[in-house]
Enzyme design. Structure first.
Site, mmCIF file in Angstrom:
data_model
loop_
_atom_site.group_PDB
_atom_site.id
_atom_site.type_symbol
_atom_site.label_atom_id
_atom_site.label_comp_id
_atom_site.label_asym_id
_atom_site.label_seq_id
_atom_site.Cartn_x
_atom_site.Cartn_y
_atom_site.Cartn_z
ATOM 1 N N GLY A 96 0.805 -1.227 0.000
ATOM 2 C CA GLY A 96 0.000 0.000 0.000
ATOM 3 C C GLY A 96 0.835 1.272 0.000
ATOM 4 O O GLY A 96 1.927 1.341 -0.575
ATOM 5 N N ASP A 109 5.989 -3.817 9.694
ATOM 6 C CA ASP A 109 4.584 -4.170 9.441
ATOM 7 C C ASP A 109 4.244 -5.423 10.220
ATOM 8 O O ASP A 109 5.124 -6.243 10.496
ATOM 9 C CB ASP A 109 4.365 -4.402 7.928
ATOM 10 C CG ASP A 109 2.926 -4.171 7.497
ATOM 11 O OD1 ASP A 109 2.668 -3.220 6.740
ATOM 12 O OD2 ASP A 109 2.025 -4.949 7.932
ATOM 13 N N TYR A 130 -12.296 5.680 12.982
ATOM 14 C CA TYR A 130 -11.248 6.078 12.028
ATOM 15 C C TYR A 130 -11.136 7.599 11.947
ATOM 16 O O TYR A 130 -10.045 8.161 12.062
ATOM 17 C CB TYR A 130 -11.567 5.483 10.650
ATOM 18 C CG TYR A 130 -10.527 5.778 9.593
ATOM 19 C CD1 TYR A 130 -9.361 5.012 9.513
ATOM 20 C CD2 TYR A 130 -10.696 6.794 8.668
ATOM 21 C CE1 TYR A 130 -8.402 5.262 8.542
ATOM 22 C CE2 TYR A 130 -9.746 7.055 7.699
ATOM 23 C CZ TYR A 130 -8.600 6.283 7.629
ATOM 24 O OH TYR A 130 -7.649 6.542 6.665
ATOM 25 N N LYS A 136 -7.859 9.866 13.132
ATOM 26 C CA LYS A 136 -7.083 10.726 12.223
ATOM 27 C C LYS A 136 -7.118 12.185 12.685
ATOM 28 O O LYS A 136 -6.129 12.912 12.514
ATOM 29 C CB LYS A 136 -7.596 10.589 10.790
ATOM 30 C CG LYS A 136 -7.373 9.207 10.192
ATOM 31 C CD LYS A 136 -5.902 8.824 10.142
ATOM 32 C CE LYS A 136 -5.670 7.496 9.420
ATOM 33 N NZ LYS A 136 -4.252 7.128 9.324
HETATM 34 N N1 NAD Z 1 -6.342 4.220 1.095
HETATM 35 C C1 NAD Z 1 -6.907 5.397 1.355
HETATM 36 O O1 NAD Z 1 -7.865 5.813 0.710
HETATM 37 C C2 NAD Z 1 -6.361 6.243 2.462
HETATM 38 C C3 NAD Z 1 -6.789 7.564 2.545
HETATM 39 C C4 NAD Z 1 -6.297 8.378 3.564
HETATM 40 C C5 NAD Z 1 -5.394 7.857 4.467
HETATM 41 N N2 NAD Z 1 -5.000 6.566 4.365
HETATM 42 C C6 NAD Z 1 -4.060 6.072 5.365
HETATM 43 O O2 NAD Z 1 -2.893 5.615 4.721
HETATM 44 C C7 NAD Z 1 -2.259 4.632 5.545
HETATM 45 C C8 NAD Z 1 -1.927 3.428 4.690
HETATM 46 O O3 NAD Z 1 -3.143 2.871 4.216
HETATM 47 P P1 NAD Z 1 -3.242 1.971 2.916
HETATM 48 O O4 NAD Z 1 -4.358 2.504 2.120
HETATM 49 O O5 NAD Z 1 -1.910 1.781 2.291
HETATM 50 O O6 NAD Z 1 -3.760 0.611 3.582
HETATM 51 P P2 NAD Z 1 -3.156 -0.851 3.592
HETATM 52 O O7 NAD Z 1 -4.127 -1.664 4.365
HETATM 53 O O8 NAD Z 1 -2.795 -1.289 2.225
HETATM 54 O O9 NAD Z 1 -1.794 -0.669 4.416
HETATM 55 C C9 NAD Z 1 -1.765 -0.487 5.800
HETATM 56 C C10 NAD Z 1 -0.636 -1.318 6.371
HETATM 57 O O10 NAD Z 1 -0.601 -1.136 7.797
HETATM 58 C C11 NAD Z 1 -0.278 -2.380 8.360
HETATM 59 N N3 NAD Z 1 -0.688 -2.468 9.764
HETATM 60 C C12 NAD Z 1 -1.956 -2.588 10.251
HETATM 61 N N4 NAD Z 1 -1.922 -2.710 11.584
HETATM 62 C C13 NAD Z 1 -0.624 -2.660 11.952
HETATM 63 C C14 NAD Z 1 0.045 -2.766 13.202
HETATM 64 N N5 NAD Z 1 -0.622 -2.947 14.358
HETATM 65 N N6 NAD Z 1 1.400 -2.681 13.225
HETATM 66 C C15 NAD Z 1 2.093 -2.524 12.068
HETATM 67 N N7 NAD Z 1 1.512 -2.451 10.853
HETATM 68 C C16 NAD Z 1 0.166 -2.514 10.796
HETATM 69 C C17 NAD Z 1 -1.038 -3.381 7.493
HETATM 70 O O11 NAD Z 1 -0.553 -4.703 7.671
HETATM 71 C C18 NAD Z 1 -0.812 -2.816 6.107
HETATM 72 O O12 NAD Z 1 0.343 -3.355 5.504
HETATM 73 C C19 NAD Z 1 -3.245 4.337 6.678
HETATM 74 O O13 NAD Z 1 -2.867 5.052 7.835
HETATM 75 C C20 NAD Z 1 -4.552 4.887 6.154
HETATM 76 O O14 NAD Z 1 -5.417 5.271 7.185
HETATM 77 C C21 NAD Z 1 -5.455 5.751 3.384
#
Ligand code: NAD
Length: 255
Positions: free
Chosen positions: A18, A38, A159, A163
């Site tokens: 991600g 991770d 969530y 944030k």
């Molecule tokens: N995808 C979106 O639309 C979006 C929008 C705004 C913000 N975000 C933020 O971006 C960040 C990354 O999200 P993403 O979309 O890549 O999601 P994703 O699920 O692909 O990646 C998140 C990663 O965090 C890891 N993770 C979860 N719990 C954990 C823990 N306890 N310890 C260590 N690692 C842990 C997961 O294993 C995963 O690899 C997040 O904080 C998310 O809230 C995402």
């Protein structure tokens, strides 16, 4: 442009996939050695692939950002394999969709623990590493536009609240640590096509269409749309940019 980054060591949480992995790759292209942390065991494969692709050193460490011991061990491992980190990108995060009225406390707590407390604990670990090594640092927290607006139609109070906490944490630590030479900022993305969002849109394609209709830019972001901002915030080129959460959302929150 970002040559100052070459040779620095970064910790990227949520780095197995991600946004975290995309940001780590972008930093590696500027010569940063990224350590991926991770909970997913495939984090080691992600680090190996990143190293093969970019030619810079990397390491993947299975870490739970809610567990202080796990974080301490991970930072120690990063220190011994790559050297003292001076950059942290906090991308680990989860979202849970549920109606608040029936939400179990444990579910609320888990989101707050990972997204907010985990971010705090990793910031603390980076600041301690910088203090021990006598070096300056840069932290980029991954917040969300959900810190400022309530997304619809999904219900995700935990969530959104987590944030909003990340944004305030960012400002608080930025003020506290600016005198230590540690810059703290955040990015606040809108909807991004990642594994997190695909778990919902794959099952419900009308949802992606509904979200897209609300985005003036006319599309959801790709993870690569965000990477230049993260690299800028890590680099000394943004040395006077401190304590901000920079919204990057295709103008979703502008209307
Ligand atoms: N995808 C979106 O639309 C979006 C929008 C705004 C913000 N975000 C933020 O971006 C960040 C990354 O999200 P993403 O979309 O890549 O999601 P994703 O699920 O692909 O990646 C998140 C990663 O965090 C890891 N993770 C979860 N719990 C954990 C823990 N306890 N310890 C260590 N690692 C842990 C997961 O294993 C995963 O690899 C997040 O904080 C998310 O809230 C995402």
């Amino acid at each position: 442009m970002f040559e100052d980054l070459a040779g620095r060591i970064a910790v990227v949480t949520g780095g197995a996939r991600g946004l975290g992995l995309t940001f780590a790759r972008a930093l590696a292209r500027w010569g940063v050695q990224p350590a991926l942390l991770d909970v997913l065991p495939e984090v080691a494969d992600s680090a190996r692939a990143l190293q093969d692709e970019t030619g810079v050193g990397s390491v993947g460490v299975v870490t739970d950002v809610t567990d202080e011991r796990s974080i301490t061990d991970a930072f120690a491992q990063v220190g011994s394999v790559l050297g003292a980190p001076s950059i942290l990108v906090n991308a680990a995060g989860i979202t849970v969709w549920e109606d608040s009225i029936d939400a179990p406390r444990a579910s609320w707590q888990r989101v707050i623990d990972i997204n907010l407390t985990g971010t705090f604990l990793c910031c603390q670990a980076l600041a301690r590493a910088c203090r021990s090594a006598g070096q300056r640092g840069a932290i980029v927290n991954v917040s969300s536009m959900s810190a400022r607006v309530v997304n619809v139609p999904q219900h995700q109070a935990s969530y959104n609240t987590s944030k909003a906490g990340v944004d305030m944490l960012t400002r608080s630590l930025a003020v506290e640590w600016a005198p230590l030479g540690i810059r703290v900022n955040a990015i606040a993305p809108g909807y991004v096509l990642s594994d997190m969002t695909r778990q919902f849109t794959d099952a419900n394609p009308e949802l992606a269409q509904r979200w897209t209709e609300m985005i003036p830019a006319g599309r959801m972001a790709e993870p690569s749309d965000l990477e230049a901002l993260v690299v800028l915030l890590c680099s000394d080129r943004s040395s006077y940019l401190v304590g901000q959460s920079v919204v990057i959302d295709g103008a979703y929150t502008a209307i």
